[in-house]
Each structure stands twice: as C-alpha cells, then as structure tokens.
Design a protein around this motif. Structure first.
Motif, mmCIF file in Angstrom:
data_model
loop_
_atom_site.group_PDB
_atom_site.id
_atom_site.type_symbol
_atom_site.label_atom_id
_atom_site.label_comp_id
_atom_site.label_asym_id
_atom_site.label_seq_id
_atom_site.Cartn_x
_atom_site.Cartn_y
_atom_site.Cartn_z
ATOM 1 N N ARG A 127 0.812 -1.211 0.000
ATOM 2 C CA ARG A 127 0.000 0.000 0.000
ATOM 3 C C ARG A 127 0.851 1.270 0.000
ATOM 4 O O ARG A 127 0.350 2.356 -0.306
ATOM 5 N N VAL A 151 -2.364 -7.747 -3.297
ATOM 6 C CA VAL A 151 -3.507 -7.192 -4.032
ATOM 7 C C VAL A 151 -4.267 -6.201 -3.158
ATOM 8 O O VAL A 151 -4.625 -5.099 -3.598
ATOM 9 N N ASN A 152 -4.514 -6.562 -1.900
ATOM 10 C CA ASN A 152 -5.246 -5.658 -1.024
ATOM 11 C C ASN A 152 -4.461 -4.397 -0.715
ATOM 12 O O ASN A 152 -5.048 -3.316 -0.572
ATOM 13 N N MET A 211 -4.675 -2.131 -3.910
ATOM 14 C CA MET A 211 -5.986 -1.524 -4.108
ATOM 15 C C MET A 211 -6.246 -0.373 -3.139
ATOM 16 O O MET A 211 -7.256 0.338 -3.281
ATOM 17 N N LYS A 212 -5.346 -0.155 -2.188
ATOM 18 C CA LYS A 212 -5.416 1.037 -1.343
ATOM 19 C C LYS A 212 -4.821 2.258 -2.045
ATOM 20 O O LYS A 212 -4.956 3.381 -1.558
ATOM 21 N N GLU A 250 -6.075 4.650 -8.496
ATOM 22 C CA GLU A 250 -5.827 4.004 -9.786
ATOM 23 C C GLU A 250 -4.728 4.700 -10.585
ATOM 24 O O GLU A 250 -3.921 4.048 -11.244
ATOM 25 N N ARG A 255 -1.419 3.525 -9.093
ATOM 26 C CA ARG A 255 -1.330 2.120 -8.687
ATOM 27 C C ARG A 255 -0.357 1.358 -9.587
ATOM 28 O O ARG A 255 -0.515 1.330 -10.812
ATOM 29 N N TYR A 260 -10.598 -7.375 -0.734
ATOM 30 C CA TYR A 260 -10.511 -7.863 -2.110
ATOM 31 C C TYR A 260 -10.067 -9.317 -2.137
ATOM 32 O O TYR A 260 -9.335 -9.779 -1.259
ATOM 33 N N ASP A 281 -8.648 -12.159 -5.220
ATOM 34 C CA ASP A 281 -8.253 -12.267 -6.621
ATOM 35 C C ASP A 281 -8.707 -13.562 -7.270
ATOM 36 O O ASP A 281 -8.736 -13.673 -8.496
ATOM 37 N N ALA A 284 -10.020 -4.214 -12.540
ATOM 38 C CA ALA A 284 -9.557 -3.471 -11.376
ATOM 39 C C ALA A 284 -8.048 -3.258 -11.343
ATOM 40 O O ALA A 284 -7.566 -2.254 -10.821
ATOM 41 N N LEU A 285 -7.297 -4.203 -11.888
ATOM 42 C CA LEU A 285 -5.859 -4.217 -11.651
ATOM 43 C C LEU A 285 -5.114 -4.633 -12.906
ATOM 44 O O LEU A 285 -5.519 -5.564 -13.600
#
Length: 309
Positions: free
Chosen positions: A58, A79-80, A83-84, A87, A90, A139, A141, A299-300
């Motif tokens: 993060r 991943v978590n 996602m903090k 975008e 990221r 989240y 995956d 999302a990623l």
C-alpha cells in the motif's frame, strides 16, 4: 520482446514453500541485478509475518511494478495493499508463484514453483487488466467460499502450517476428513444481481478464476476478464458419499452435472447466513454472517504470459 518493468518492488515471503521463498527472492535479486535493462532499479523486501505484505504494497506509490513472490496468501495481501492506492498511481502486479495451491498463478498461466521460469514469463509478458472480487471491503483475486469447502480450505492451511505438507493431495485429504467429520449445511438467503435465492447449502463458492485448493475446478467457466463472478452452491441433502463424489469430480471440473449443485453468474451478491459459517477469501479466514460481494471489473493491471488469457 522484453517487457520493461520500470521501477520495481519485489515483495517476497521467505517462508513460502518451506523456505524456498528466501531462495527465490535471492534468485530474483541476482537476476534483476545482472539484467539492468529490465528495470529502472528494483528493491526486494522480505515479509516478516501476516499482514506485512499488505502494508508494504500500500506504500508502493513510487513503483511501476510490484512483484508478489510466494503463495496465494502473499498475493492476496499484495492485491489488497495495491488496491489502497488510487488508480492513477497504482503499480501493475506481477506474480512469481511459490506456494502449495498457486490457484491465481494457474488462472494467469504462470509457471508454479519455478522462479527462473516465472521471472522469464514476467520479462516476456503482456499487461492485461483483470477483475477482482470484493467482500465486505476485502478484495479477493481468485476465490471466496462458505461452508464445507471453506472449512476444507482453512483446515488445509492449518495442516500446512503444522506439517509443511502441500499440494492437491493435502487439500483432498483434508476434504475427506472434513466431509466425514464436519458435514453440515447452512441456511442462507441471497440476492444475485437482485435475483432472490434461498435454501440450505453445504457449499457456496464465489469465483473470479476457475480453481481453488490447488487446481479443483469448482467453477470451470470462470473468466477473470468478464466482469462477472461465477457462483457454485449446493442444495438438497447430499450424504457423505455424494459429497465425497462431488469433491472428487470437482478436481477435473466434472461435478457440474450433479443434481445437488446450481451454477450462476452475478456482478453483485448479498448473502445472509443463519449463524456464522466457515468462510475464506484466497485461503484467508473471513468472519461474519452478512456478506456484500461485488466484482470490480478491470480493477488491476497484471502481467500475464503472452500465450495466456
């Protein structure tokens, strides 16, 4: 053609695969150090315990690529953490899978437990935007499940920590034990994109990708790019023999014709259980009886092999 990783952070679990994670991290350090054109500088950070990978990821706002080295647990944490990050800032995700299940790596098409191959795949890979699931703010995956299948996954994790054993056989052995000793159904009500469903279920699986448990194809048609979560849940009252048969056939995705199973797709689910069932997301325990679940489409950014996805 080599994919330029840019400024790169490798988050590695040194305990993965009974210590193979430390060797894998050192291999990546040596390789990237001798292949300077692949990055614009890199750093390798070793995790120290549960949750550490999320904290490191993060804070990775200055990186172009974050590589998660380890099993499904460290990938879930990374991943978590990513996602903090907003975008626009990221980093993309790369995976060097060193674990017992490696289900997310299987979805991506990454070579498992072979850092020299998976690092080569990253350096020759392509960037794709993939979906994630989210449950009550966390989240996932690959997989979210409730009931007997979650109990199996959690029991597998405990056996792995205690014995160091790993692989599909461990999941299967745990499955037999849980079915024989802990078989029970959970009453639930659910809304799948507004469509009401209610009943009593032994298993309730929500998938981004097709597999869990080291390759059990619980939702064989799940696609991590379609903006939908694939759902498999049981109904009726299968006995122990029927439950074991379903488990065995799920290894190869041959359980889909069972009269005890229903399959669906949805972008949003709300599930309420009577009581608190076993629940896991990517192998990590989740508590509660009310679950709000969604698919976060594209999302990623994830690095995938050129011949996959």
């Amino acid at each position: 053609m080599t994919l330029h990783l840019g400024h790169t952070l490798v988050i590695a679990n040194p305990a993965a695969q009974s210590g193979a994670g430390a060797e894998g991290a050192e291999f990546v350090r040596r390789t990237l150090g001798s292949y300077e054109s692949a990055t614009e500088g890199f750093e390798v950070r070793l995790t120290r315990g549960p949750g550490d990978a999320t904290l490191v990821a993060r804070s990775a706002t200055g990186y172009d690529t974050v590589v998660a080295l380890g099993g499904d647990g460290v990938i879930h944490e990374v991943v978590n953490g990513l996602m903090k990050i907003g975008e626009a800032r990221r980093p993309r995700l790369g995976v060097i899978p060193l674990g017992s299940g490696n289900d997310y790596a299987r979805t991506l098409g990454m070579a498992a437990n072979a850092p020299e191959k998976s690092l080569g795949q990253l350096l020759q890979g392509v960037i794709r935007r993939l979906d994630l699931g989210i449950v009550n703010g966390t989240y996932f995956d690959q997989t979210l499940s409730f009931g007997v299948d979650a109990a199996i996954a959690l029991d597998t994790m405990e056996r792995r920590r205690a014995s160091g054993a790993h692989g599909t056989r461990l999941f299967a052995a745990s499955g037999v034990d849980v079915v024989l000793r802990q078989l029970r159904a959970w009453d639930f009500t659910a809304a799948l994109d507004g469509r009401e469903v209610a009943g009593s279920s032994l298993i309730f699986a929500v998938q981004v990708g097709p597999t869990y448990g080291g390759g059990f194809r619980i939702c064989p048609e799940a696609d991590a790019r379609d903006g939908l979560l694939d759902v498999c849940y049981s109904h009726g009252s299968p006995g122990k023999a029927a439950a074991l048969s379903i488990l065995a056939r799920a290894r190869f995705g041959r359980h889909t014709t069972s009269r005890y199973l229903d399959f669906a797709q949805a972008s949003r689910l709300v599930i309420d259980f009577e009581g608190e069932p076993p629940c896991q997301a990517d192998g990590e325990r989740v508590g509660g009886s009310h679950f709000e679940i969604g698919c976060v489409h594209r999302a990623l950014e994830v690095i995938c092999p050129t011949w996959q996805m």
